[in-house]
Scaffold this active site. Structure first.
Site, PDB file in Angstrom:
ATOM      1  N   THR A 197       0.868  -1.179   0.000  1.00  0.00           N
ATOM      2  CA  THR A 197       0.000   0.000   0.000  1.00  0.00           C
ATOM      3  C   THR A 197       0.896   1.216   0.000  1.00  0.00           C
ATOM      4  O   THR A 197       2.055   1.119   0.376  1.00  0.00           O
ATOM      5  CB  THR A 197      -0.831   0.020   1.314  1.00  0.00           C
ATOM      6  OG1 THR A 197      -1.730  -1.066   1.326  1.00  0.00           O
ATOM      7  CG2 THR A 197      -1.616   1.314   1.510  1.00  0.00           C
ATOM      8  N   ARG A 225     -13.609  -7.976  -0.988  1.00  0.00           N
ATOM      9  CA  ARG A 225     -12.957  -7.741   0.316  1.00  0.00           C
ATOM     10  C   ARG A 225     -12.465  -6.287   0.407  1.00  0.00           C
ATOM     11  O   ARG A 225     -11.855  -5.778  -0.521  1.00  0.00           O
ATOM     12  CB  ARG A 225     -11.772  -8.704   0.473  1.00  0.00           C
ATOM     13  CG  ARG A 225     -10.947  -8.508   1.765  1.00  0.00           C
ATOM     14  CD  ARG A 225      -9.736  -7.639   1.527  1.00  0.00           C
ATOM     15  NE  ARG A 225      -8.828  -7.609   2.672  1.00  0.00           N
ATOM     16  CZ  ARG A 225      -7.801  -6.770   2.785  1.00  0.00           C
ATOM     17  NH1 ARG A 225      -7.557  -5.903   1.820  1.00  0.00           N
ATOM     18  NH2 ARG A 225      -7.027  -6.791   3.837  1.00  0.00           N
ATOM     19  N   GLY A 249       0.016  -2.781   5.715  1.00  0.00           N
ATOM     20  CA  GLY A 249       0.161  -4.106   6.323  1.00  0.00           C
ATOM     21  C   GLY A 249      -1.180  -4.792   6.470  1.00  0.00           C
ATOM     22  O   GLY A 249      -2.155  -4.401   5.812  1.00  0.00           O
TER      23      GLY A 249
HETATM   24  N1  ASP Z   1      -3.475  -2.597   4.428  1.00  0.00           N
HETATM   25  C1  ASP Z   1      -3.764  -3.071   3.109  1.00  0.00           C
HETATM   26  C2  ASP Z   1      -4.959  -3.952   3.156  1.00  0.00           C
HETATM   27  O1  ASP Z   1      -5.090  -4.719   4.081  1.00  0.00           O
HETATM   28  C3  ASP Z   1      -2.682  -3.830   2.469  1.00  0.00           C
HETATM   29  C4  ASP Z   1      -1.305  -3.365   2.754  1.00  0.00           C
HETATM   30  O2  ASP Z   1      -1.096  -2.317   3.291  1.00  0.00           O
HETATM   31  O3  ASP Z   1      -0.369  -4.054   2.428  1.00  0.00           O
HETATM   32  O4  ASP Z   1      -5.706  -3.928   2.209  1.00  0.00           O
END
Ligand code: ASP
Length: 345
Positions: A197, A225, A249
């Protein structure tokens, strides 16, 4: 009654564009501009700072910054080239929040539009809503002239096919193989799901704070989702009097703790950005109860990283596990700094 509400709304809406930028801050104060982002945000923070130093608004700055990463086919966690959902379709989530007006906009599970951050900004500016999802978000984007395109690059398609073929030896999808091989598709290590992200926060010269989070979310997710990124309070939060926070994350963990809101509240109580981020890591570690999500010694078996800035231009970042880098620009070149880890690796 209804008519009066309508008139009030309309009158307010027509006044808004006339309010000069910077009205919301104290013109006598001098603010220390700052922009920080997740580790993939070197270019984004550089762009954001360029706009901030020209006197631009922090929201315009951070959105222009992350647009660069959304457009980059080589970043497979955001926008064009993002890793797709279970069915091979790229679905994007994004939120923006504007401190000066305390408004937000977000989109989730948006397909075919490579700049969800700009669509989220349009939700903030041109609707009475905060979050629009799926088909509705796509129709809204179309209405405002965003171009539709296939976001799945060849590289991301191949990664998805590899994941699908490696996922199980029980199903009928087979990875490349010779006629002597047994247990085809059993190599789940090669079939890992990944997160990724960009979160970018900015404090502008007028002392106003804004933030944006944009992502293709968890790779190979169940269609529809929605992660933490487009959820105000979870993946992003801004309070113009205090500061801003965002995350990257495992979104599911963050959604259960509304961490960005929590971090801003901890900063309101006087914690530094880094200490406030550490508190959020601690909260997630404490709240993770399911054995499938824990290591043998009871720690989370995933990572979440937080980024925060305060009104004074202070900044910081912490992650559940050490080793995470984040991008910082305080007016010169963007650089990477190391987030504080709540746990050692
Ligand atoms: N936080 C994001 C999500 O769960 C993914 C990520 O940040 O890697 O969609």
């Amino acid at each position: 009654m209804k008519r009066r509400i309508f008139i009030q709304k309309t009158a307010f809406a027509s006044i808004l564009p006339l309010i000069p930028k910077n009205t919301f801050s104290n013109p006598a104060s001098s603010f220390k501009p700052i922009s920080i982002a997740s580790g993939n945000g070197l270019q984004a923070t550089a762009k954001a700072m360029e706009i901030i130093l020209k006197g631009g608004d922090a929201l315009d700055a951070v959105v222009a910054g992350v647009n660069i990463v959304e457009n980059d086919p080589n970043d497979n966690s955001v926008g064009y080239g993002g890793l797709p959902n279970y069915e091979g379709v790229v679905e994007l989530d994004s939120s923006v929040m504007h401190g000066a007006t305390h408004r937000a906009g977000a989109v989730a599970a948006l397909q075919n539009i490579k700049n969800p951050a700009s669509v989220a900004k349009m939700v903030l500016e041109r609707t009475d809503h905060v979050l629009i999802v799926g088909e509705g978000a796509l129709k809204f984007a179309r209405m405002h002239g965003f171009k539709e395109e296939n976001l799945l690059t060849e590289e991301s398609r191949k990664e998805w096919v590899k994941w699908r073929e490696m996922m199980s030896k029980e199903d009928d999808y087979l990875p490349p193989h010779s006629i002597d091989e047994l247990d085809l598709g059993a190599n789940t290590k090669e079939a890992l799901k990944t997160y990724g992200t960009i979160n970018c926060l900015g404090l502008d010269l007028a002392g106003n704070i804004s933030g944006v989070t944009t992502t293709s979310g968890l790779s190979y997710k169940i269609p529809g989702r929605v992660g933490d990124s487009p959820i105000i309070g979870a993946g992003l939060y801004v309070d113009n009097e205090v500061g801003a926070a965002g995350s990257t994350g495992r979104g599911e963990a963050n959604l259960l703790d509304c961490s960005s809101f929590m971090i801003v509240e901890f900063m309101r109580q006087g914690l530094s950005p880094t200490d406030a981020c550490l508190e959020a890591c601690k909260r997630i570690a404490t709240h993770t109860k399911e054995k499938r999500l824990l290591t043998k010694d009871g720690k989370p078996n995933f990572n979440v990283s937080f980024y925060a800035i305060n009104k004074k231009g202070g900044y910081g970042s912490a992650a559940i596990y050490e080793g995470i880098k984040y991008a910082v620009n305080d007016g010169k070149e963007s650089r990477l700094e190391t987030a504080v880890g709540y746990f050692k690796r």
